[in-house]
Scaffold this motif. Sequence first.
Motif, short mmCIF file in Angstrom:
data_model
loop_
_atom_site.label_atom_id
_atom_site.label_comp_id
_atom_site.label_asym_id
_atom_site.label_seq_id
_atom_site.Cartn_x
_atom_site.Cartn_y
_atom_site.Cartn_z
N MET A 28 -18.87 15.02 29.13
CA MET A 28 -19.48 14.53 30.29
C MET A 28 -18.50 13.31 30.56
O MET A 28 -18.48 12.31 30.00
N GLY A 29 -17.85 13.41 31.79
CA GLY A 29 -17.26 12.37 32.34
C GLY A 29 -18.27 11.28 33.10
O GLY A 29 -19.33 11.34 33.03
N ALA A 30 -17.50 10.37 33.41
CA ALA A 30 -18.12 9.18 34.43
C ALA A 30 -17.60 9.08 35.78
O ALA A 30 -16.50 9.41 35.89
N ILE A 31 -18.51 8.79 36.61
CA ILE A 31 -18.13 8.35 37.95
C ILE A 31 -18.17 6.73 37.99
O ILE A 31 -19.06 6.11 37.81
N ARG A 32 -16.88 6.25 38.30
CA ARG A 32 -16.68 4.82 38.46
C ARG A 32 -16.24 4.77 39.87
O ARG A 32 -15.29 5.12 40.51
N VAL A 33 -17.20 3.90 40.50
CA VAL A 33 -17.07 3.28 41.94
C VAL A 33 -16.36 2.08 42.20
O VAL A 33 -16.88 0.98 41.40
N HIS A 34 -15.44 1.77 43.18
CA HIS A 34 -15.01 0.58 43.36
C HIS A 34 -15.16 0.08 44.81
O HIS A 34 -14.73 1.09 45.57
N GLU A 35 -15.77 -1.01 45.12
CA GLU A 35 -15.80 -1.46 46.33
C GLU A 35 -15.50 -2.82 46.63
O GLU A 35 -15.83 -3.69 45.82
#
Length: 183
Positions: free
Chosen positions: A1-8
């Motif tokens: 399973m992959g990961a979701i990485r958010v950049h703000e």
Amino acid sequence: MGAIRVHEFTTVDGVVDAPMWTMDYGFPDDLAASIGAITAPATGILLGRTTFEMFAPAWSTRTVEEDPGAPFFNDTRKHVVSSTLTDAESVWRNSAVLGPYDADRIRGLKAEGDLYVSGSATLVRALVADGLVDELHLYVYPVAVGEGIRLFPEGTAKTPLALLGVESLSNGVAHLTYGPAAG
């Protein structure tokens, strides 16, 4: 399973829209390296329509000589969440429209590999609410602007998070990394 990485990019008062205020702080090497560490494992980019429409003209013609991040943004597969956009590929190569927000469809993409999200506040709110964000990277700039789109606007449901990391950057920006709070 992959990961979701958010950049703000955000201000101290939580504004995340059109971060023109970042220009006053430059883009030092440690900031570039920090963002590069987030994008490095990504096999796909997930964007909302508004951010896609802002990124496409800014990145689609940019070369590696102009910006070392250009190959990542141009060569990586982009998935656009939108109920109104019909054609993304003709706007920016390696782009496809997913259709309206569908948590199950995004879970399917996540199962295929790591996804990187930048901006896309409406999309990020939905991803956080559905427990799909593994890492929320907030680059907090030392400025308050008083108005604008906030990642978590007034009326947002309580959203507990766990602090995963803190990094102080040379331009005065604090990089805060959060993940889902332990159940």
